[in-house]
Design a protein around this motif. Structure first.
Motif, PDB file in Angstrom:
ATOM      1  N   THR A  88       0.876  -1.302   0.003  1.00  0.00           N
ATOM      2  CA  THR A  88       0.002  -0.031   0.120  1.00  0.00           C
ATOM      3  C   THR A  88       1.050   1.251   0.144  1.00  0.00           C
ATOM      4  N   THR A  89       1.758   1.465   0.763  1.00  0.00           N
ATOM      5  CA  THR A  89       2.962   2.207   1.081  1.00  0.00           C
ATOM      6  C   THR A  89       3.460   2.412  -0.408  1.00  0.00           C
ATOM      7  N   LEU A  90       3.952   1.675  -1.222  1.00  0.00           N
ATOM      8  CA  LEU A  90       4.678   1.736  -2.395  1.00  0.00           C
ATOM      9  C   LEU A  90       3.510   2.101  -3.493  1.00  0.00           C
ATOM     10  N   ASN A  91       2.449   1.778  -3.314  1.00  0.00           N
ATOM     11  CA  ASN A  91       1.299   1.988  -4.179  1.00  0.00           C
ATOM     12  C   ASN A  91       1.033   3.444  -4.239  1.00  0.00           C
ATOM     13  N   SER A  92       1.034   4.137  -2.954  1.00  0.00           N
ATOM     14  CA  SER A  92       0.469   5.335  -2.867  1.00  0.00           C
ATOM     15  C   SER A  92       1.394   6.557  -3.318  1.00  0.00           C
ATOM     16  N   ILE A  93       2.936   6.185  -3.581  1.00  0.00           N
ATOM     17  CA  ILE A  93       3.728   6.989  -4.000  1.00  0.00           C
ATOM     18  C   ILE A  93       3.537   7.006  -5.636  1.00  0.00           C
ATOM     19  N   PRO A  94       3.173   8.332  -6.186  1.00  0.00           N
ATOM     20  CA  PRO A  94       3.209   8.192  -7.439  1.00  0.00           C
ATOM     21  C   PRO A  94       4.311   7.811  -8.434  1.00  0.00           C
ATOM     22  N   VAL A 106       5.694   7.497 -11.321  1.00  0.00           N
ATOM     23  CA  VAL A 106       7.100   8.277 -11.991  1.00  0.00           C
ATOM     24  C   VAL A 106       7.749   8.958 -11.154  1.00  0.00           C
ATOM     25  N   LEU A 107       7.295   9.622  -9.926  1.00  0.00           N
ATOM     26  CA  LEU A 107       8.201  10.325  -9.023  1.00  0.00           C
ATOM     27  C   LEU A 107       9.210   9.316  -8.263  1.00  0.00           C
ATOM     28  N   ILE A 143       1.138   4.667   6.769  1.00  0.00           N
ATOM     29  CA  ILE A 143       1.600   4.777   5.178  1.00  0.00           C
ATOM     30  C   ILE A 143       2.141   5.751   5.085  1.00  0.00           C
ATOM     31  N   VAL A 166       5.933   6.382   3.321  1.00  0.00           N
ATOM     32  CA  VAL A 166       6.303   7.102   2.111  1.00  0.00           C
ATOM     33  C   VAL A 166       7.259   8.175   2.413  1.00  0.00           C
ATOM     34  N   SER A 175       0.543  11.113  -2.402  1.00  0.00           N
ATOM     35  CA  SER A 175       0.160  10.013  -1.767  1.00  0.00           C
ATOM     36  C   SER A 175      -1.083  10.232  -0.779  1.00  0.00           C
ATOM     37  N   TYR A 232      -4.148  10.154  -2.877  1.00  0.00           N
ATOM     38  CA  TYR A 232      -4.209   8.670  -3.500  1.00  0.00           C
ATOM     39  C   TYR A 232      -5.260   8.159  -2.230  1.00  0.00           C
TER      40      TYR A 232
END
Lengths: 456, 326
Positions: free
Chosen positions: A273-279, A281-282, B15, B19, B301, B304
């Motif tokens: 979830t953490t990795l996914n919520s970072i855009p 491309v960035l 989360i 991030v 984030s 999202y």
């Protein structure tokens, strides 16, 4: 460096080793598949569609070109730059660099240059190209090329027909006629027509490239056909190798989360979830910047620009892999959760079958279709992503041939008057064919392998 | 439901800390505070004293994660990570490396981003659904297979080509719209038309396919057969039943996207010279301004996660079967 004979030695970059490794493991895997009747029948069904057959042949051709570009050959006596096997095949294009832009099939340069005239005054003239044979007739050469292409494909089809005839215990003529009247289960007629077309087009490009710049030349006079062909390796490698990085992570974490539940599940879920919520491309951009600094700080890691470019490609593949495993992992977790609740798995556990055995016997085979579908689906999006990343400046090395770099340069060329359109056009055509084939093939794989899919 | 939202919001905190940790780690793997000071002060006038002074002034003199010298609890709080990254949770973005206030930059650039992203999204959604419905109406026919092939072809073209081709065709050859630029108010309409059109067209392939398969799945269900058996016409079956019941999955896809619209499109904005958040980010990447990158990653984030929560909440409004328990 592995010496072969006569001063010829071959050498592999890191990505070369990976792609060949993947190629051989695919071969082994297809042998393993051949043992299971059920899986074999499924793959048979994939290829029963004409479109899938055409797409597969095109994909195989791209893959073959990428493989040819993945062996570095060094000729000690010829005193040339070390290049790949593809470079050796296209030596005439490597050496045929002009001064500047020229249009496809042009006989002279694209822009006027100042030259001293006969009577001593300065003139603006179009200089003739150095590596173009002005006396050659396009038509004659085309006929020769097409004839050659037809002969080559006839030989290939004949060999394959013989193999099929042996397999079905009929004569070659009988087999070929059965294929022509579409009495075979697999659409071999379509396959043969596609193959013939491909071979004819390739031999046409090849023969004419001796006398002309078939797709023109770019700003510094490099043949665009050569550039585009070299870009195939970059595109295919990014699409294929990223899977190689992403798959083990997704499989291990997805199945572990689904099977062990509890805090393990929580940690893995938190991770994706953490990795996914970072855009993405960035994340990729930041990681690529880290990598650039690392490469700059360790110049001793590589000896040449080619090696540096290769290392950067390897890093990029790794980064793309690390950012793209989350989707598949989530799917696998859900599916494993479901399967582990099924009666036969519960029964197996109750009988004392070990966890490892449950995974290899029951879970892995039953999630394979998800893995396959997402792998073929990801391929095309990765090829497209390469172009975007190279445009942003965080893609492959600027010295490496890639469609992204070609498109990036095209931005400046479009502003010229008159327009230089051929680099963009070539990159477009070659990339479009690859991605289209991959999309069509993945569509077919999805319809055949997805048990829930009832849209068709 | 209130308890559920609170729980989800609390769940977002670890989360977001994760991030931040990732961006922070990536950030300081590339730069040391010394590098940053040198870059900002300029190469000419750097002396160890000046660098030290800059670091103290900007708070970069602290250790990264663990402060051994500090007493007690401050061992963890008096560090660069806590001071710099956790400020983001208060939406205090601080200053960019170039010295500008990031939050005011973001507020200013949000409008151009939205003026492209919002129309692209709305028009795209309506066209996609309308076309998908039309195709579902003619399902199984030649029209169906032809449009599906075209959709795959549209999907297979890189977005960069659409942009370049659009600029060449409509700006360079036809002179209908300017190639790039931006203006506020109605003046700006001519600048945003082309990006919007290209955005809608580029998304058409995958969009139509997605909605088509969604409607087809719905159309095979029992209640549709019942409705047809009652003698309803195909069109009223489609519009009254299928569309209404397909709303929920549509919602899933749509609500997640809405918050992220603020971020703009990286590629579109930089190609068309639109001063939105997308081009802001891309410029920051190219100039290696990690202050901005860090802020944008965090903002992305947050949006999202916000979108995910919003989706769950909107479920309860549209589907009475869904109950969220705290």
């Amino acid at each position: 460096m592995i010496p072969l004979f006569n001063g010829i030695s071959i050498y592999f970059f890191w990505t070369d080793i990976m792609i060949w490794g993947l190629f051989f493991s695919l071969l082994v895997w297809s042998r393993v598949i051949g043992r299971s009747e059920q899986v074999k029948a499924q793959w048979h069904r994939v290829f029963e569609s004409n479109v899938a057959m055409i797409a597969a042949i095109i994909l195989v051709t791209y893959f073959a070109i990428a493989l040819m570009d993945s062996v570095q050959i060094h000729l000690a006596h010829a005193n040339t730059q070390p290049g790949s096997f593809l470079d050796v095949l296209l030596t005439h294009l490597v050496s045929a660099t002009e001064r500047t832009y020229s249009a496809p099939f042009a006989l002279s340069e694209f822009t006027k240059s100042t030259q001293m005239g006969l009577n001593g005054e300065m003139q603006q003239v179009y200089l003739p190209l150095k590596h173009v044979d002005a006396t050659a007739s396009i038509w004659m050469q085309s006929i020769e090329a097409i004839a050659l292409g037809l002969v080559i494909s006839a030989v290939l089809i004949g060999l394959h027909g013989l193999y099929l005839a042996r397999l079905n215990q009929t004569s070659l003529i009988g087999m070929l006629s059965a294929i022509w009247f579409e009495q075979t289960k697999l659409p071999w007629r379509t396959a043969y027509i596609t193959l013939t077309l491909l071979v004819v087009v390739m031999s046409w490009l090849f023969i004419l490239s001796y006398s002309f710049h078939v797709l023109g030349t770019d700003q510094v006079g490099i043949d665009v056909l050569y550039e585009t062909l070299k870009s195939i390796r970059t595109g295919v490698l990014i699409g294929v190798l990223t899977t190689l990085v992403m798959l083990p992570i997704a499989l291990t974490l997805g199945i572990t989360a689904g099977l062990f539940k509890g805090w393990v599940d929580d940690v893995i879920q938190y991770l994706y979830t953490t990795l996914n919520s970072i855009p993405s491309v960035l994340l990729i951009a930041a990681a690529v910047l880290v990598m650039q600094v690392m490469i700059n700080n360790h110049p001793d890691w590589m000896q040449s620009t080619a090696e540096r470019a290769d290392l950067r490609l390897l890093f990029l593949v790794g980064i793309l892999g690390v950012t793209s495993w989350t989707g598949l992992c989530r799917l696998l977790r859900a599916e494993t959760l479901k399967i582990s609740q099924m009666e036969y798995v519960v029964a197996a556990r109750a009988f004392g079958v070990s966890r490892a055995k449950v995974i290899s016997r029951h879970i892995l085979p039953n999630v394979m279709h998800i893995v396959l579908i997402s792998v073929v689906l990801d391929f095309s999006s990765l090829v497209l992503a390469e172009a975007v990343l190279s445009y942003v400046g965080v893609g492959v090395d600027p010295t490496m041939n890639s469609w992204g770099n070609m498109i990036n340069q095209a931005r400046l060329e479009m502003a010229r008057e008159p327009m230089v359109w051929w680099s963009l056009f070539s990159a477009f055509v070659f990339m479009f064919i690859l991605v289209l084939a991959a999309n069509l093939f993945s569509d077919r794989v999805q319809t055949v392998l997805n048990p829930r899919d009832n849209t068709k | 439901m209130f308890a559920y939202i609170i729980r989800r919001l609390l769940y977002a905190i670890p989360i977001l800390i994760g991030v931040n940790l990732i961006t922070f780690a990536l950030f300081f793997m590339v730069n040391t505070p010394d590098d940053m000071a040198r870059a900002q002060l300029g190469a000419k006038q750097t002396s160890p004293e000046l660098i030290q002074a800059w670091k103290v002034a900007h708070g970069y003199d602290k250790p990264l994660f663990f402060n051994e010298k500090a007493p007690g609890f401050e061992k963890v709080t008096n560090t660069l990570f806590t001071q710099e990254s956790l400020k983001l949770f208060m939406f205090d973005f601080g200053q960019s490396d170039a010295g500008r206030q990031i939050s005011s930059d973001i507020l200013q650039r949000m409008v151009p981003s939205l003026s492209i992203a919002l129309p692209t999204f709305m028009i795209g959604l309506i066209t996609n659904i309308a076309l998908a419905l039309l195709i579902v109406l003619f399902r199984g026919s030649v029209l169906d297979s032809v449009t599906m092939t075209i959709a795959v072809a549209i999907m297979s073209i890189s977005g960069l080509f659409y942009i370049i081709a659009g600029q060449v065709l409509f700006s360079k050859l036809l002179h209908w719209v300017p190639i790039s630029g931006y203006a506020t108010g109605w003046e700006g309409a001519k600048f945003v038309v082309l990006p919007i059109l290209i955005g809608v067209f580029a998304g058409l392939g995958s969009g139509v396919r997605w909605y088509r398969s969604l409607f087809l799945e719905e159309i095979n269900k029992d209640y549709v057969r019942t409705a047809r058996a009652k003698g309803l016409s195909e069109i009223s079956v489609l519009f009254k039943h299928v569309v209404q019941n397909g709303l929920l999955p549509i919602l899933t896809g749509v609500v997640v996207v809405i918050p992220t619209l603020f971020m703009g499109s990286l590629i579109m904005e930089s190609f068309f010279g639109i001063p939105g958040l997308g081009s802001y980010t891309i410029d920051a990447i190219n100039s290696q301004d990690f202050g901005i990158v860090k802020a944008m990653v965090f903002l992305g984030s947050v949006l999202y996660i916000f979108g995910l929560i919003l989706t769950d909440i909107s479920y309860t409004f549209f589907d009475p079967r869904v109950r969220l328990n705290g």
